[in-house]
Design a protein around this motif. Structure first.
Motif, PDB file in Angstrom:
ATOM      1  N   CYS A  84       0.848  -1.205   0.000  1.00 42.58           N
ATOM      2  CA  CYS A  84       0.000   0.000   0.000  1.00 42.58           C
ATOM      3  C   CYS A  84       0.878   1.247   0.000  1.00 42.58           C
ATOM      4  O   CYS A  84       1.683   1.466   0.914  1.00 42.58           O
ATOM      5  N   ILE A  85       0.707   2.057  -1.004  1.00 42.20           N
ATOM      6  CA  ILE A  85       1.611   3.201  -1.195  1.00 42.20           C
ATOM      7  C   ILE A  85       1.465   4.228  -0.072  1.00 42.20           C
ATOM      8  O   ILE A  85       2.472   4.740   0.436  1.00 42.20           O
ATOM      9  N   ALA A  86       0.234   4.486   0.373  1.00 42.47           N
ATOM     10  CA  ALA A  86       0.028   5.503   1.411  1.00 42.47           C
ATOM     11  C   ALA A  86       0.628   5.038   2.738  1.00 42.47           C
ATOM     12  O   ALA A  86       1.294   5.803   3.441  1.00 42.47           O
ATOM     13  N   ALA A  87       0.396   3.743   3.072  1.00 44.37           N
ATOM     14  CA  ALA A  87       0.937   3.203   4.320  1.00 44.37           C
ATOM     15  C   ALA A  87       2.458   3.119   4.251  1.00 44.37           C
ATOM     16  O   ALA A  87       3.155   3.300   5.254  1.00 44.37           O
ATOM     17  N   ALA A  88       2.999   2.850   3.070  1.00 42.50           N
ATOM     18  CA  ALA A  88       4.443   2.657   2.911  1.00 42.50           C
ATOM     19  C   ALA A  88       5.206   3.976   2.980  1.00 42.50           C
ATOM     20  O   ALA A  88       6.177   4.114   3.729  1.00 42.50           O
ATOM     21  N   VAL A  89       4.732   4.947   2.208  1.00 44.28           N
ATOM     22  CA  VAL A  89       5.494   6.190   2.089  1.00 44.28           C
ATOM     23  C   VAL A  89       5.606   6.899   3.442  1.00 44.28           C
ATOM     24  O   VAL A  89       6.672   7.371   3.826  1.00 44.28           O
ATOM     25  N   ARG A  90       4.500   6.903   4.213  1.00 39.43           N
ATOM     26  CA  ARG A  90       4.592   7.594   5.505  1.00 39.43           C
ATOM     27  C   ARG A  90       5.471   6.825   6.495  1.00 39.43           C
ATOM     28  O   ARG A  90       5.964   7.396   7.457  1.00 39.43           O
ATOM     29  N   ASN A 108      14.268   2.357  -0.855  1.00 40.51           N
ATOM     30  CA  ASN A 108      14.573   1.089  -0.193  1.00 40.51           C
ATOM     31  C   ASN A 108      13.552  -0.012  -0.456  1.00 40.51           C
ATOM     32  O   ASN A 108      13.564  -1.036   0.218  1.00 40.51           O
ATOM     33  N   LEU A 109      12.655   0.181  -1.417  1.00 38.31           N
ATOM     34  CA  LEU A 109      11.674  -0.872  -1.691  1.00 38.31           C
ATOM     35  C   LEU A 109      12.411  -2.041  -2.350  1.00 38.31           C
ATOM     36  O   LEU A 109      13.126  -1.858  -3.336  1.00 38.31           O
ATOM     37  N   ALA A 110      12.240  -3.229  -1.784  1.00 39.50           N
ATOM     38  CA  ALA A 110      12.957  -4.402  -2.297  1.00 39.50           C
ATOM     39  C   ALA A 110      12.437  -4.781  -3.687  1.00 39.50           C
ATOM     40  O   ALA A 110      11.289  -4.499  -4.034  1.00 39.50           O
ATOM     41  N   GLU A 111      13.326  -5.413  -4.451  1.00 36.76           N
ATOM     42  CA  GLU A 111      12.957  -5.840  -5.800  1.00 36.76           C
ATOM     43  C   GLU A 111      11.798  -6.840  -5.735  1.00 36.76           C
ATOM     44  O   GLU A 111      11.743  -7.667  -4.819  1.00 36.76           O
ATOM     45  N   GLY A 112      10.929  -6.754  -6.690  1.00 36.48           N
ATOM     46  CA  GLY A 112       9.812  -7.699  -6.736  1.00 36.48           C
ATOM     47  C   GLY A 112       8.564  -7.172  -6.053  1.00 36.48           C
ATOM     48  O   GLY A 112       7.476  -7.712  -6.224  1.00 36.48           O
ATOM     49  N   TYR A 113       8.714  -6.109  -5.238  1.00 35.73           N
ATOM     50  CA  TYR A 113       7.563  -5.493  -4.580  1.00 35.73           C
ATOM     51  C   TYR A 113       7.121  -4.271  -5.388  1.00 35.73           C
ATOM     52  O   TYR A 113       7.965  -3.566  -5.951  1.00 35.73           O
ATOM     53  N   THR A 114       5.809  -4.013  -5.417  1.00 36.09           N
ATOM     54  CA  THR A 114       5.285  -2.854  -6.142  1.00 36.09           C
ATOM     55  C   THR A 114       4.455  -2.006  -5.197  1.00 36.09           C
ATOM     56  O   THR A 114       3.634  -2.533  -4.443  1.00 36.09           O
ATOM     57  N   LEU A 115       4.668  -0.690  -5.243  1.00 38.26           N
ATOM     58  CA  LEU A 115       3.806   0.220  -4.482  1.00 38.26           C
ATOM     59  C   LEU A 115       2.538   0.466  -5.297  1.00 38.26           C
ATOM     60  O   LEU A 115       2.620   0.770  -6.484  1.00 38.26           O
ATOM     61  N   SER A 116       1.399   0.328  -4.666  1.00 45.87           N
ATOM     62  CA  SER A 116       0.150   0.618  -5.368  1.00 45.87           C
ATOM     63  C   SER A 116      -0.930   1.002  -4.365  1.00 45.87           C
ATOM     64  O   SER A 116      -0.682   1.034  -3.164  1.00 45.87           O
ATOM     65  N   GLY A 117      -2.112   1.286  -4.849  1.00 42.40           N
ATOM     66  CA  GLY A 117      -3.182   1.786  -3.975  1.00 42.40           C
ATOM     67  C   GLY A 117      -3.920   0.682  -3.239  1.00 42.40           C
ATOM     68  O   GLY A 117      -3.822  -0.501  -3.570  1.00 42.40           O
TER      69      GLY A 117
END
Lengths: 136, 118
Positions: A84-90, A108-117
């Protein structure tokens, strides 16, 4: 063992690695599903679960690296790892694009993971046969 | 029939559970899902009037709760037992909601295809 009704699963994880057993339990559950030839479409990381996507997670050598285990499982079985992009970024988990957007010097987002809504979690609950949550 | 049930069990501040649960409800509604909210356990504190989360530099959940009608979320339930266990009454609450008995909780859960528990 082959199940006669293979189902399409998604998994939601709300607990961070090491502080909470949610992610590790989810890994065990995911492996059990795959062993019985079910499909896992997506693992969605929300709340403190987003910490599972950090490339910088560095456990002692005699402990398993949970984020790495997810990466391996996901690439072997075509599972989406969505954060979850909102939970991750904060919480300080950024990919290259977000780092640029917020003028941060690194990401620092690990490879294979995607930020999304969060819509991806709703989508999983609508379109998969089962959505199983860990860490609520 | 409502499709999406979000259960709130955590107080409005102290952790981000409440805010992140409401986020999910609003996104679900934006995705065209008919959303129902159920407040139980310490989650009932989210419904109290006169909260001052700014005193501890938090946003709380009240502003988001006020946005619920804009998302066509009008099915809001509060667990009767959770209120009485905490010495609270429905008239202390800031939001229109229906009290629900222990016996009806099961029916509510059964009538939703997707249940998220926070």
């Amino acid at each position: 063992m082959k199940s006669c009704n293979e189902m399409n699963y998604s998994i939601a994880i709300y607990g961070g690695p090491y502080s909470d057993q949610a992610s590790l339990s989810a890994l065990h559950f995911a492996r059990a599903l795959l062993k019985r030839e079910h499909r896992i479409q997506r693992v969605f990381f929300y709340h403190d679960g987003v910490y599972n996507s950090s490339a910088l997670v560095t456990p002692p050598q005699d402990e398993i690296n949970v984020p790495t285990q997810w990466q391996t499982l996901a690439s072997e079985h075509g599972i989406e790892l969505v954060v979850c992009i909102a939970a991750a970024v904060r919480r300080g988990l950024l990919d290259e694009k977000e780092a640029k957007r917020y003028s941060k010097s690194s990401y620092n987002l690990a490879e294979g993971y995607t930020l999304s809504g969060l819509g991806q979690l709703i989508d999983a609950s609508i379109n998969c046969d089962k959505l199983i949550t860990f860490g609520a | 029939m409502s499709e999406l049930l979000i259960i709130f069990r955590k107080p409005p501040i102290g952790t981000s559970w409440a805010r992140e649960a409401i986020d999910l409800a609003l996104v679900g509604a934006a995705f065209g899902q008919q959303a129902t909210l159920l407040f139980m356990g310490d989650g009932v504190y989210q419904l109290l009037s006169n909260q001052q989360p700014d005193q501890v530099e938090q946003k709380g959940t009240q502003a988001m709760m006020k946005a619920l009608p804009m998302y066509d979320i009008d099915q809001v339930f509060v667990c009767e037992k959770s209120l009485s266990e905490r010495g609270l009454r429905a008239n202390l609450l800031d939001f229109e909601c229906q009290s629900i008995s222990q016996a009806s909780l099961q029916k509510l859960l059964n009538s939703h295809r997707q249940v998220f528990n926070f």
